[in-house]
Motif scaffolding. Structure first.
Motif, PDB file in Angstrom:
ATOM      1  N   TYR A   1      94.515  15.839  35.478  1.00  0.00           N
ATOM      2  CA  TYR A   1      93.853  14.596  35.086  1.00  0.00           C
ATOM      3  C   TYR A   1      94.631  13.879  33.996  1.00  0.00           C
ATOM      4  O   TYR A   1      94.666  12.648  33.953  1.00  0.00           O
ATOM      5  CB  TYR A   1      92.428  14.867  34.608  1.00  0.00           C
ATOM      6  CG  TYR A   1      91.513  15.410  35.687  1.00  0.00           C
ATOM      7  CD1 TYR A   1      91.731  15.145  37.027  1.00  0.00           C
ATOM      8  CD2 TYR A   1      90.419  16.191  35.357  1.00  0.00           C
ATOM      9  CE1 TYR A   1      90.894  15.643  38.011  1.00  0.00           C
ATOM     10  CE2 TYR A   1      89.573  16.697  36.331  1.00  0.00           C
ATOM     11  CZ  TYR A   1      89.810  16.411  37.655  1.00  0.00           C
ATOM     12  OH  TYR A   1      88.985  16.897  38.623  1.00  0.00           O
ATOM     13  N   VAL A   2      95.233  14.622  33.114  1.00  0.00           N
ATOM     14  CA  VAL A   2      96.040  14.014  32.052  1.00  0.00           C
ATOM     15  C   VAL A   2      97.273  13.355  32.662  1.00  0.00           C
ATOM     16  O   VAL A   2      97.633  12.234  32.318  1.00  0.00           O
ATOM     17  CB  VAL A   2      96.448  15.063  30.997  1.00  0.00           C
ATOM     18  CG1 VAL A   2      97.372  14.461  29.961  1.00  0.00           C
ATOM     19  CG2 VAL A   2      95.217  15.669  30.339  1.00  0.00           C
ATOM     20  N   TYR A   3      97.921  14.055  33.595  1.00  0.00           N
ATOM     21  CA  TYR A   3      99.146  13.545  34.208  1.00  0.00           C
ATOM     22  C   TYR A   3      98.884  12.493  35.278  1.00  0.00           C
ATOM     23  O   TYR A   3      99.821  11.847  35.753  1.00  0.00           O
ATOM     24  CB  TYR A   3      99.958  14.685  34.812  1.00  0.00           C
ATOM     25  CG  TYR A   3     100.375  15.733  33.822  1.00  0.00           C
ATOM     26  CD1 TYR A   3     100.734  15.409  32.527  1.00  0.00           C
ATOM     27  CD2 TYR A   3     100.414  17.075  34.182  1.00  0.00           C
ATOM     28  CE1 TYR A   3     101.118  16.375  31.615  1.00  0.00           C
ATOM     29  CE2 TYR A   3     100.807  18.051  33.283  1.00  0.00           C
ATOM     30  CZ  TYR A   3     101.158  17.693  31.997  1.00  0.00           C
ATOM     31  OH  TYR A   3     101.531  18.655  31.107  1.00  0.00           O
ATOM     32  N   ALA A   4      97.638  12.304  35.685  1.00  0.00           N
ATOM     33  CA  ALA A   4      97.316  11.343  36.748  1.00  0.00           C
ATOM     34  C   ALA A   4      97.673   9.916  36.375  1.00  0.00           C
ATOM     35  O   ALA A   4      97.851   9.061  37.256  1.00  0.00           O
ATOM     36  CB  ALA A   4      95.835  11.436  37.109  1.00  0.00           C
ATOM     37  N   ILE A   5      97.813   9.653  35.098  1.00  0.00           N
ATOM     38  CA  ILE A   5      98.157   8.298  34.659  1.00  0.00           C
ATOM     39  C   ILE A   5      99.550   7.890  35.143  1.00  0.00           C
ATOM     40  O   ILE A   5      99.820   6.713  35.338  1.00  0.00           O
ATOM     41  CB  ILE A   5      98.023   8.171  33.117  1.00  0.00           C
ATOM     42  CG1 ILE A   5      97.975   6.706  32.697  1.00  0.00           C
ATOM     43  CG2 ILE A   5      99.131   8.898  32.410  1.00  0.00           C
ATOM     44  CD1 ILE A   5      96.759   5.986  33.146  1.00  0.00           C
ATOM     45  N   VAL A   6     100.435   8.854  35.356  1.00  0.00           N
ATOM     46  CA  VAL A   6     101.815   8.542  35.761  1.00  0.00           C
ATOM     47  C   VAL A   6     101.863   7.879  37.147  1.00  0.00           C
ATOM     48  O   VAL A   6     102.406   6.776  37.274  1.00  0.00           O
ATOM     49  CB  VAL A   6     102.719   9.790  35.668  1.00  0.00           C
ATOM     50  CG1 VAL A   6     104.110   9.492  36.198  1.00  0.00           C
ATOM     51  CG2 VAL A   6     102.791  10.298  34.236  1.00  0.00           C
TER      52      VAL A   6
END
Length: 162
Positions: free
Chosen positions: A131-136
């Protein structure tokens, strides 16, 4: 397309303000808890790190949407005739869209998939790292949209400036 562009820009602006505000509150709480209470909160460093990741990647997508926002050295570009400037701007936008597709959307999507599949959790907040990396990949799609928008603008521009 212009309406979507404006709505997306406003949404990103609002999200950036919210994330930055939460980051400031988090850091202030970290200082207060460490020096006033005498015991540091366990989640503040991790939350600040995740907020900074989101702030940076969203900020990159937002700046890509603003045609004047890029840090660039355009001295030689500004010396070209206007039609060649427009062509160079289109080439730059295509290269940025390809980068966003390959690195951010495909590579970031693989990163999100892998971290979610492995069930990796952050140590303090216990948030799935996917979820943290989903912004990429999300911001990669935004950059592609902004690049297509700017390419369309240069094709439809009737005046002598982009």
């Amino acid at each position: 397309m212009h309406t979507t562009y404006r709505i997306l820009n406003k949404a990103i602006e609002g999200l950036l303000v919210l994330i930055f505000s939460l980051l400031v509150l988090d850091v202030v709480w970290q200082v207060v808890s460490r020096y006033v209470v005498g015991q540091s909160s366990s989640f503040t460093e991790e939350f600040a790190r995740f907020s900074l990741i989101w702030l940076t990647v969203l900020g990159a997508a937002y700046i890509n949407g603003q045609k004047e926002g890029h840090l660039s050295m355009d001295f030689l570009l500004s010396k070209l005739p206007v039609d060649k400037q427009k062509r160079r701007h289109r080439i730059i936008q295509v290269v940025m869209a390809i980068f966003a597709l390959v690195i951010m959307v495909i590579g970031g999507g693989n990163l999100v998939y892998t971290t979610l599949k492995l069930g990796q959790l952050s140590p303090a907040l216990l948030v799935p790292l996917g979820y943290v990396y989903a912004i990429v990949p999300i911001c990669g799609l935004m950059i592609i949209f902004f690049s297509v928008y700017h390419i369309k603008i240069t094709f439809n521009a009737n005046n002598n400036e982009y």
